[in-house]
Design a protein around this motif. Structure first.
Motif, mmCIF file in Angstrom:
data_model
loop_
_atom_site.group_PDB
_atom_site.id
_atom_site.type_symbol
_atom_site.label_atom_id
_atom_site.label_comp_id
_atom_site.label_asym_id
_atom_site.label_seq_id
_atom_site.Cartn_x
_atom_site.Cartn_y
_atom_site.Cartn_z
ATOM 1 N N ALA A 15 -25.674 68.104 97.055
ATOM 2 C CA ALA A 15 -24.242 67.811 97.197
ATOM 3 C C ALA A 15 -23.849 66.582 96.378
ATOM 4 O O ALA A 15 -22.802 66.580 95.719
ATOM 5 N N HIS A 29 -14.312 64.675 97.253
ATOM 6 C CA HIS A 29 -15.445 65.051 98.092
ATOM 7 C C HIS A 29 -15.856 66.494 97.838
ATOM 8 O O HIS A 29 -15.078 67.305 97.352
ATOM 9 N N ALA A 31 -18.800 69.708 99.321
ATOM 10 C CA ALA A 31 -19.664 70.174 100.404
ATOM 11 C C ALA A 31 -20.661 71.189 99.870
ATOM 12 O O ALA A 31 -20.362 71.927 98.932
ATOM 13 N N ARG A 42 -21.081 76.049 97.444
ATOM 14 C CA ARG A 42 -20.501 74.728 97.208
ATOM 15 C C ARG A 42 -18.990 74.798 97.286
ATOM 16 O O ARG A 42 -18.390 75.831 97.000
ATOM 17 N N HIS A 45 -13.110 69.512 97.259
ATOM 18 C CA HIS A 45 -11.831 69.133 97.860
ATOM 19 C C HIS A 45 -10.725 69.435 96.858
ATOM 20 O O HIS A 45 -10.844 69.130 95.667
ATOM 21 N N CYS A 54 -9.951 70.986 102.309
ATOM 22 C CA CYS A 54 -11.222 70.260 102.332
ATOM 23 C C CYS A 54 -12.346 71.058 101.683
ATOM 24 O O CYS A 54 -12.325 72.293 101.651
ATOM 25 N N ALA A 55 -13.333 70.351 101.203
ATOM 26 C CA ALA A 55 -14.487 70.971 100.552
ATOM 27 C C ALA A 55 -15.250 71.895 101.497
ATOM 28 O O ALA A 55 -15.745 72.949 101.079
ATOM 29 N N GLU A 56 -15.334 71.520 102.774
ATOM 30 C CA GLU A 56 -16.023 72.371 103.742
ATOM 31 C C GLU A 56 -15.335 73.729 103.854
ATOM 32 O O GLU A 56 -15.997 74.759 103.923
ATOM 33 N N THR A 76 -21.264 67.179 103.649
ATOM 34 C CA THR A 76 -20.143 66.792 102.793
ATOM 35 C C THR A 76 -20.388 65.388 102.281
ATOM 36 O O THR A 76 -20.843 64.518 103.030
ATOM 37 N N PRO A 89 -17.241 65.475 108.801
ATOM 38 C CA PRO A 89 -16.105 66.399 108.709
ATOM 39 C C PRO A 89 -14.880 65.862 109.452
ATOM 40 O O PRO A 89 -15.006 65.226 110.505
ATOM 41 N N CYS A 93 -11.786 70.416 109.965
ATOM 42 C CA CYS A 93 -13.037 71.054 109.559
ATOM 43 C C CYS A 93 -13.963 71.267 110.753
ATOM 44 O O CYS A 93 -14.662 72.275 110.832
#
Length: 127
Positions: A15, A29, A31, A42, A45, A54-56, A76, A89, A93
């Motif tokens: 990551a 960011h 994740a 992957r 953000h 969000c990246a998650e 993350t 998170p 998230c």
């Protein structure tokens, strides 16, 4: 919370490398989500003047779009002026993980120390 194992540390490094290679303004960011089939998805953000994804969310959505529904671990990382580090998170998230990946192991930071926990431990009273 439990300590990280070698696979967890490798996912953190992946990551960090991914964000370092992908970083640009407003993408601060990233994740990495490891499936039980050992494929890593992957996410970055996405920011658009107040509307953030969000990246998650991106990593989880990409994995689910690819037909995956069994997840092992997610982490993350955040880029700050002092470097790249694990970030926990956000509330949205956490809710998303409880709903779509309730058994995923979540790598979190408590100061300088990293641990593994669960979505339910992060958000004990979800919607």
């Amino acid at each position: 919370m439990t300590p990280l194992n070698d696979r967890d540390r490798a996912l953190v490094r992946e990551a960090e490398h991914f964000l370092g290679a992908s970083y640009k303004e407003n993408v601060h960011h990233a994740a990495c989500l490891l499936t039980c089939g050992e494929k890593t998805y992957r996410g970055l953000h996405l920011d658009s003047n107040g509307f953030d994804v969000c990246a998650e969310d991106v990593a989880l959505g990409t994995a689910m779009t690819d037909g995956k529904n069994s997840f092992e671990t997610i982490v993350t990382v955040l880029k700050t002026p002092s470097g790249i580090s694990v970030v926990n998170p956000c509330g949205d998230c956490r809710q998303l993980l409880i709903r779509h990946a309730p058994n995923v192991r979540v790598i979190v930071a408590d100061g300088e120390k990293l641990y593994v926990t669960t979505p339910a431990a992060l958000l004990p009273f979800p919607y």
